[in-house]
Design an enzyme around this catalytic site. Structure first.
Site, PDB file in Angstrom:
ATOM      1  N   GLU A   1     -26.398 133.688  17.057  1.00  0.00           N
ATOM      2  CA  GLU A   1     -25.514 132.664  17.614  1.00  0.00           C
ATOM      3  C   GLU A   1     -24.179 133.345  17.863  1.00  0.00           C
ATOM      4  O   GLU A   1     -23.246 133.245  17.069  1.00  0.00           O
ATOM      5  CB  GLU A   1     -25.384 131.483  16.643  1.00  0.00           C
ATOM      6  CG  GLU A   1     -24.669 130.280  17.257  1.00  0.00           C
ATOM      7  CD  GLU A   1     -23.165 130.243  16.948  1.00  0.00           C
ATOM      8  OE1 GLU A   1     -22.412 129.643  17.752  1.00  0.00           O
ATOM      9  OE2 GLU A   1     -22.755 130.806  15.918  1.00  0.00           O
TER      10      GLU A   1
ATOM     11  N   HIS B   1     -19.657 131.997   6.292  1.00  0.00           N
ATOM     12  CA  HIS B   1     -18.907 131.223   5.309  1.00  0.00           C
ATOM     13  C   HIS B   1     -19.819 130.312   4.508  1.00  0.00           C
ATOM     14  O   HIS B   1     -20.969 130.063   4.889  1.00  0.00           O
ATOM     15  CB  HIS B   1     -17.834 130.377   6.007  1.00  0.00           C
ATOM     16  CG  HIS B   1     -18.369 129.608   7.181  1.00  0.00           C
ATOM     17  ND1 HIS B   1     -18.236 130.045   8.474  1.00  0.00           N
ATOM     18  CD2 HIS B   1     -19.059 128.438   7.262  1.00  0.00           C
ATOM     19  CE1 HIS B   1     -18.803 129.180   9.299  1.00  0.00           C
ATOM     20  NE2 HIS B   1     -19.310 128.193   8.583  1.00  0.00           N
TER      21      HIS B   1
ATOM     22  N   ASP C   1     -18.610 119.842   8.965  1.00  0.00           N
ATOM     23  CA  ASP C   1     -18.796 120.577  10.212  1.00  0.00           C
ATOM     24  C   ASP C   1     -20.232 120.464  10.714  1.00  0.00           C
ATOM     25  O   ASP C   1     -20.842 121.447  11.137  1.00  0.00           O
ATOM     26  CB  ASP C   1     -18.395 122.046  10.037  1.00  0.00           C
ATOM     27  CG  ASP C   1     -18.318 122.799  11.361  1.00  0.00           C
ATOM     28  OD1 ASP C   1     -18.139 122.154  12.405  1.00  0.00           O
ATOM     29  OD2 ASP C   1     -18.443 124.047  11.346  1.00  0.00           O
TER      30      ASP C   1
ATOM     31  N   ASP D   1     -25.942 131.910  12.338  1.00  0.00           N
ATOM     32  CA  ASP D   1     -24.755 131.170  12.766  1.00  0.00           C
ATOM     33  C   ASP D   1     -23.476 131.957  12.501  1.00  0.00           C
ATOM     34  O   ASP D   1     -23.310 132.571  11.442  1.00  0.00           O
ATOM     35  CB  ASP D   1     -24.686 129.833  12.021  1.00  0.00           C
ATOM     36  CG  ASP D   1     -23.510 128.995  12.479  1.00  0.00           C
ATOM     37  OD1 ASP D   1     -23.568 128.469  13.598  1.00  0.00           O
ATOM     38  OD2 ASP D   1     -22.522 128.905  11.724  1.00  0.00           O
TER      39      ASP D   1
ATOM     40  N   ARG E   1     -31.614 131.222  12.983  1.00  0.00           N
ATOM     41  CA  ARG E   1     -30.463 131.220  13.882  1.00  0.00           C
ATOM     42  C   ARG E   1     -29.263 131.682  13.072  1.00  0.00           C
ATOM     43  O   ARG E   1     -28.795 130.986  12.178  1.00  0.00           O
ATOM     44  CB  ARG E   1     -30.228 129.812  14.437  1.00  0.00           C
ATOM     45  CG  ARG E   1     -28.984 129.665  15.314  1.00  0.00           C
ATOM     46  CD  ARG E   1     -28.811 128.191  15.671  1.00  0.00           C
ATOM     47  NE  ARG E   1     -27.604 127.941  16.460  1.00  0.00           N
ATOM     48  CZ  ARG E   1     -26.385 127.725  15.961  1.00  0.00           C
ATOM     49  NH1 ARG E   1     -26.189 127.764  14.645  1.00  0.00           N
ATOM     50  NH2 ARG E   1     -25.360 127.466  16.754  1.00  0.00           N
TER      51      ARG E   1
ATOM     52  N   HIS F   1     -25.936 121.287  20.888  1.00  0.00           N
ATOM     53  CA  HIS F   1     -25.203 120.355  20.035  1.00  0.00           C
ATOM     54  C   HIS F   1     -23.703 120.532  20.174  1.00  0.00           C
ATOM     55  O   HIS F   1     -22.929 119.673  19.758  1.00  0.00           O
ATOM     56  CB  HIS F   1     -25.601 120.596  18.583  1.00  0.00           C
ATOM     57  CG  HIS F   1     -25.048 121.870  18.034  1.00  0.00           C
ATOM     58  ND1 HIS F   1     -25.530 123.105  18.422  1.00  0.00           N
ATOM     59  CD2 HIS F   1     -24.042 122.140  17.149  1.00  0.00           C
ATOM     60  CE1 HIS F   1     -24.860 124.040  17.812  1.00  0.00           C
ATOM     61  NE2 HIS F   1     -23.950 123.492  17.037  1.00  0.00           N
ATOM     62  N   ASP F   2     -23.277 121.670  20.741  1.00  0.00           N
ATOM     63  CA  ASP F   2     -21.863 122.031  20.746  1.00  0.00           C
ATOM     64  C   ASP F   2     -21.186 121.556  22.026  1.00  0.00           C
ATOM     65  O   ASP F   2     -21.809 121.041  22.946  1.00  0.00           O
ATOM     66  CB  ASP F   2     -21.726 123.544  20.608  1.00  0.00           C
ATOM     67  CG  ASP F   2     -20.705 123.927  19.547  1.00  0.00           C
ATOM     68  OD1 ASP F   2     -19.790 123.124  19.295  1.00  0.00           O
ATOM     69  OD2 ASP F   2     -20.828 125.024  18.978  1.00  0.00           O
TER      70      ASP F   2
ATOM     71  N   ARG G   1     -17.818 115.620  19.751  1.00  0.00           N
ATOM     72  CA  ARG G   1     -19.116 116.239  20.056  1.00  0.00           C
ATOM     73  C   ARG G   1     -20.276 115.336  19.640  1.00  0.00           C
ATOM     74  O   ARG G   1     -21.396 115.482  20.146  1.00  0.00           O
ATOM     75  CB  ARG G   1     -19.226 117.608  19.380  1.00  0.00           C
ATOM     76  CG  ARG G   1     -18.300 118.662  19.971  1.00  0.00           C
ATOM     77  CD  ARG G   1     -18.360 119.959  19.185  1.00  0.00           C
ATOM     78  NE  ARG G   1     -17.931 119.777  17.807  1.00  0.00           N
ATOM     79  CZ  ARG G   1     -17.935 120.742  16.886  1.00  0.00           C
ATOM     80  NH1 ARG G   1     -18.341 121.964  17.232  1.00  0.00           N
ATOM     81  NH2 ARG G   1     -17.515 120.526  15.654  1.00  0.00           N
TER      82      ARG G   1
ATOM     83  N   GLN H   1     -14.409 125.641   4.561  1.00  0.00           N
ATOM     84  CA  GLN H   1     -15.412 126.681   4.794  1.00  0.00           C
ATOM     85  C   GLN H   1     -14.789 128.042   4.505  1.00  0.00           C
ATOM     86  O   GLN H   1     -13.954 128.525   5.263  1.00  0.00           O
ATOM     87  CB  GLN H   1     -15.930 126.616   6.245  1.00  0.00           C
ATOM     88  CG  GLN H   1     -16.811 125.388   6.502  1.00  0.00           C
ATOM     89  CD  GLN H   1     -17.028 125.138   7.985  1.00  0.00           C
ATOM     90  OE1 GLN H   1     -16.073 124.876   8.717  1.00  0.00           O
ATOM     91  NE2 GLN H   1     -18.271 125.195   8.434  1.00  0.00           N
TER      92      GLN H   1
END
Length: 651
Positions: A327, A180, A137, A285, A283, A396-397, A521, A253
């Site tokens: 995030e 996770h 991921d 996540d 950050r 990045h997403d 992506r 995950q």
């Protein structure tokens, strides 16, 4: 050194842990300040277990305080004297994958001059802690929070880079995945081996009863390649037999059980360890997902904000130079809680992503209409004045079209219809579209189609270059600069995604890499083109050169304007033309009026609508030009931006 949190005996034991009285005074003062926030949140989540957990956390914090390097302790003191450091107009962010930017952490260190030359003061290196091997991921399946991905370097390399950046006035930002861990993480492996302590770090189920009950209200994050929220694992059950494990994002995950105080203690230790390595911003996540509740989406639960406040308070006691960025890609009414509301006001995360602004930028660019953006921004609740936004054109997403049906209805639009239009437009399916994007995660059940693509390709530069159309190239450059100018001027930390400063277009080679091929992506996660980075300096007249020079100039101007301090909110002003967005920022040193033309048309505005905001004479900070608003009209060229201040303010 009394503290209301501790008994006299506890306070004395704590005092004896210090050899230096000044260090002890510092620690006790911070504990007095932030300890009540920490304990209140622990009690809200863990009830009668909170007091014992606090004692355990004090041991972790003491160790981290004693081992914190002297130069970082000095940074702590500097930040306490400048608590608004993250809100300053001098803050400019850059986001990159280490390997794609410079190969290794030492390679990044060799390119700090480049970042400094751009005006960067905040460097977010995408996930670099050791992930699981193979599919991971994009690095968000962490197998070890205490080591770096081997091909990127070592923890000592990370410390060395942080030290170099710090010396140049650049803060290092890292991802901390909270929801996770990888299936291969030590905690998960020990859970599968039957260790009861670690089994309680996760959510295990012997059968589908509870998972099915949860699924009734849970959304799917990756419906294409990871449908559902639970995974069967042959070793997840009691005694090593099979069972179901909660896996929101991917089968590999495993979601953590934050209802277990041991998980919180682990992450306090992880955060402080990385902070002592020189990480200045974390950050957080997937923060929205960490608390699970039956009958809900298991996102944005109240415990999430208590847990974040507890982590922040613990970090402030040991390392007040550290900041948290949430995030949380959620709606405005939920998002504001990640910065703090009510008793949490200004005490949760220091920064959050303004995803809505990014979505509205692309929406207005496609429709040539800013009315929906006006409505969405006007409806945003005010944030705490000690917090800031993370602002971006691209990241990045993928781009999910988070368009509110309510906002759309207020301007006479259909929410589903507009989202459908945006997916068509940016995938190039809409007639006359200039965009070149890819559909990501089409969900037939909801009709959602998210979009991947580099900013330059979505803004039309790829199509224009292929067609050799100079007019279209000029317009595409104008679109890119317009979007970045809004982000630079909105009030927050503008985050420049690697390659956008060079107008890099889609990288279709991602499909040749097996572990990337299924995830489009990667089309907007290119490798840095260092040859082009040198070329644009010598040839500023090329499209890439124009974008690069324009961004550098706008960044330099941003740093001169106190009006852009993030404690000030941008307010939407009713625009006399739907193609133009008008924002106002009221700072003690004067008013800044920002105008943005989201169309390829020359737009003529009645000057009297601006005269009431600034007076008769104004100056554009971006160009240095004077504007006499006593004249009947003001003309905006295609994709033109103005940052207007009253002329006398700059006299």
């Amino acid at each position: 050194m009394p503290t209301t949190l501790l008994t006299p005996e506890q306070a004395e034991r704590l005092r004896l842990a210090f050899d230096d009285d000044r260090d002890a005074q510092t620690f006790f003062l911070r504990l007095e300040r932030y300890g009540p926030e920490l304990l209140d949140s622990l009690r809200a989540v863990y009830l009668e277990r909170a007091d014992g957990l606090l004692e355990r956390l004090l041991e972790i914090m003491l160790h981290a305080y004693h081992t914190r390097p002297a130069d970082l302790k000095r940074l702590d003191e500097a930040r306490l004297l400048s608590p608004d450091w993250l809100q300053s107009p001098h803050m400019v962010g850059y986001v990159a994958y280490t390997d794609r930017f410079a190969g290794t952490l030492r390679g990044v260190q060799e390119h700090v001059d480049y970042l400094e030359g751009l005006g960067v003061t905040y460097l977010h290196l995408m996930p670099l802690l050791r992930p699981r091997e193979g599919e991971n991921d994009g690095g968000y399946a962490v197998a070890d929070y205490r080591s770096v991905r081997p091909d990127l370097g070592t923890m000592d390399d990370l410390s060395g880079l942080a030290r170099e950046l710090r010396g140049r006035g650049i803060s290092l930002v890292l991802d901390l995945v909270l929801n996770h861990v990888a299936r291969e993480h030590e905690w998960a492996e020990r859970a599968r081996a039957g260790e009861e302590q670690y089994r309680d770090y996760f959510h295990f189920f012997a059968d589908r009863g509870l998972p099915d009950a949860y699924e009734a209200s849970l959304p799917e994050v990756f419906p294409d390649f990871a449908p559902g929220n639970f995974t069967w694992d042959e070793q997840a059950g009691e005694g090593g037999i099979g069972g179901w494990v909660w896996t929101t994002f991917n089968t590999y995950q495993w979601d953590l059980n934050w209802g277990n105080p041991d998980v919180l203690a682990e992450f306090v230790d992880i955060i402080l360890n990385l902070a002592n390595r020189g990480v200045e911003v974390f950050r957080l996540d997937a923060i929205a997902f960490i608390w699970k509740r039956l009958g809900t989406s298991s996102q944005n639960q109240p415990e999430v904000h208590h847990l974040t406040r507890a982590l922040r308070a613990a970090a402030r006691i040991v390392a007040p130079a550290v900041a948290f960025k949430a995030e949380a890609i959620v709606g405005p009414d939920d998002l504001i809680h990640y910065l703090g509301s009510g008793t949490h006001h200004g005490r949760v995360s220091d920064m959050a992503y303004h995803n809505s602004l990014m979505v509205q930028l692309w929406s207005s660019l496609a429709s040539r209409d800013t009315r929906l953006m006006e409505e969405a921004l006007r409806a945003f609740p005010p944030k705490p004045t000690n917090t800031t936004w993370g602002l971006y054109v691209r990241c990045h997403d993928d781009i999910g079209w988070a368009i509110s049906d309510t906002d759309a209805a207020r301007v006479g639009m259909s929410g589903p219809g507009h989202r459908h239009f945006l997916s068509d437009f940016y995938s190039g399916e809409f007639a006359g579209s200039f965009a070149r994007g890819l559909v990501f995660q089409h969900n037939p059940a909801t009709g959602d189609r998210r979009i991947s693509g580099a900013a330059a390709s979505l803004a039309g530069l790829e199509t224009a270059l292929e067609g050799g159309d100079e007019t279209q190239i000029e317009l595409a450059v104008g679109r890119l600069l317009l979007l970045h100018t809004v982000v630079l001027g909105f009030g927050g930390v503008p985050l420049l995604y690697m390659g956008d400063e060079l107008a890099l277009t889609n990288d279709d080679r991602y499909a040749d890499i097996p572990e990337h091929a299924a995830d489009n992506r990667w089309v907007h996660r290119p490798r840095m083109d260092w040859a082009l980075a040198e070329e644009v300096q010598a040839h500023p007249d090329t499209p890439a050169g124009q974008v690069n020079a324009g961004l550098r100039q706008r960044i330099a101007v941003r740093k001169t304007l106190p009006h852009l301090h993030a404690s000030i909110e941008s307010r939407v002003i009713a625009s006399p033309d739907p193609r133009v967005l008008v924002l106002r920022r009221d700072h003690p040193q004067g008013t800044l009026l920002e105008l943005y033309n989201f169309s390829e048309d020359r737009v003529v505005l009645p000057a009297y609508t601006l005269r009431g905001q600034l007076g008769e004479d104004a100056r554009d900070a971006l160009s240095g030009s004077a504007f006499h608003l006593s004249r009947p009209t003001l003309t905006l060229d295609p994709y033109r931006a103005l940052w207007l201040t009253a002329a006398e303010v700059n006299a």
